[in-house]
Design a protein around this motif. Structure first.
Motif, PDB file in Angstrom:
ATOM      1  N   ALA A  20     -66.941  17.712  11.819  1.00  0.00           N
ATOM      2  CA  ALA A  20     -68.057  17.356  10.943  1.00  0.00           C
ATOM      3  C   ALA A  20     -67.886  18.047   9.594  1.00  0.00           C
ATOM      4  O   ALA A  20     -67.238  19.092   9.498  1.00  0.00           O
ATOM      5  N   PRO A  21     -68.482  17.496   8.545  1.00  0.00           N
ATOM      6  CA  PRO A  21     -68.398  18.138   7.241  1.00  0.00           C
ATOM      7  C   PRO A  21     -68.972  19.549   7.263  1.00  0.00           C
ATOM      8  O   PRO A  21     -69.907  19.849   8.010  1.00  0.00           O
ATOM      9  N   SER A  26     -72.893  24.008   8.297  1.00  0.00           N
ATOM     10  CA  SER A  26     -73.593  25.178   7.742  1.00  0.00           C
ATOM     11  C   SER A  26     -75.106  25.026   7.871  1.00  0.00           C
ATOM     12  O   SER A  26     -75.807  26.007   8.150  1.00  0.00           O
ATOM     13  N   VAL A  27     -75.633  23.814   7.696  1.00  0.00           N
ATOM     14  CA  VAL A  27     -77.077  23.598   7.877  1.00  0.00           C
ATOM     15  C   VAL A  27     -77.464  23.841   9.334  1.00  0.00           C
ATOM     16  O   VAL A  27     -78.455  24.538   9.618  1.00  0.00           O
ATOM     17  N   LEU A  28     -76.688  23.290  10.264  1.00  0.00           N
ATOM     18  CA  LEU A  28     -76.976  23.499  11.690  1.00  0.00           C
ATOM     19  C   LEU A  28     -76.861  24.979  12.064  1.00  0.00           C
ATOM     20  O   LEU A  28     -77.667  25.491  12.857  1.00  0.00           O
ATOM     21  N   TRP A  77     -69.653  21.040  19.506  1.00  0.00           N
ATOM     22  CA  TRP A  77     -69.116  19.696  19.702  1.00  0.00           C
ATOM     23  C   TRP A  77     -68.671  19.105  18.370  1.00  0.00           C
ATOM     24  O   TRP A  77     -67.612  18.495  18.278  1.00  0.00           O
ATOM     25  N   ASN A  78     -69.479  19.290  17.335  1.00  0.00           N
ATOM     26  CA  ASN A  78     -69.135  18.727  16.029  1.00  0.00           C
ATOM     27  C   ASN A  78     -67.988  19.463  15.354  1.00  0.00           C
ATOM     28  O   ASN A  78     -67.344  18.912  14.460  1.00  0.00           O
TER      29      ASN A  78
END
Length: 160
Positions: A20-21, A26-28, A77-78
């Motif tokens: 993922a980007p 970073s937000v998660l 997972w991402n």
């Protein structure tokens, strides 16, 4: 839908998700950090206000712990997620690998195993395994051509 990387070597088939980007990760991760800090903040304010331990403190630890664990799995997972299929003589074993831990294993009997490609609107598809008792559809999309090639390679080899 983002296509996945596929790797077939010896008796292993690995479908690996694209990372993922960094912004999303970073937000998660920031939200995960907040879930880790909230219960301790509740505990600190409960003790300093003189109320002591009460049910709200325990609920905050429980709720934030469960949500944090789910979010940790989502982040892993991402970032590192992959699906692993191990072909053995009489069985095919599937599990999802999150790098730090692995998900539940599913076993399929090779004798009656049917490989199928589930098509999507785009030129991507999902691998589906069915042995009559257990059915599993992969979570990661792969190009349809690659899936048919893998199915052909697996069925033509001495593996199931």
């Amino acid at each position: 839908m983002i296509k996945s990387h596929i790797n077939l070597k010896q008796n292993l088939l690995i479908l690996q998700a694209k990372r993922a980007p960094l912004f999303i990760l970073s937000v998660l991760s920031t939200v995960l950090f907040a879930f880790a800090v909230i219960p301790f903040s509740v505990l600190f304010f409960a003790i300093t206000s003189g109320k002591g331990l009460h049910i709200g403190v325990f609920l905050s630890f429980g709720l934030c712990g469960l949500l944090g664990f789910y979010l940790l799995r989502l982040i892993l997972w991402n970032a590192f997620g992959k699906e692993v299929y191990t072909f053995e003589k009489e069985t095919v074993i599937y599990y999802a690998d999150y790098k730090w831990f692995k998900d539940n294993r599913k076993e399929f009997y090779a004798e009656n195993l049917i490989y199928k490609v589930v098509h999507t609107e785009e030129k991507l598809g999902f691998l589906q395994l069915n042995d009559g008792k257990t059915q599993h559809t992969s979570s990661l999309p792969v190009t349809i051509d690659e899936l048919y090639k893998v199915i052909k390679d697996v069925e033509s080899s001495s593996l199931p």
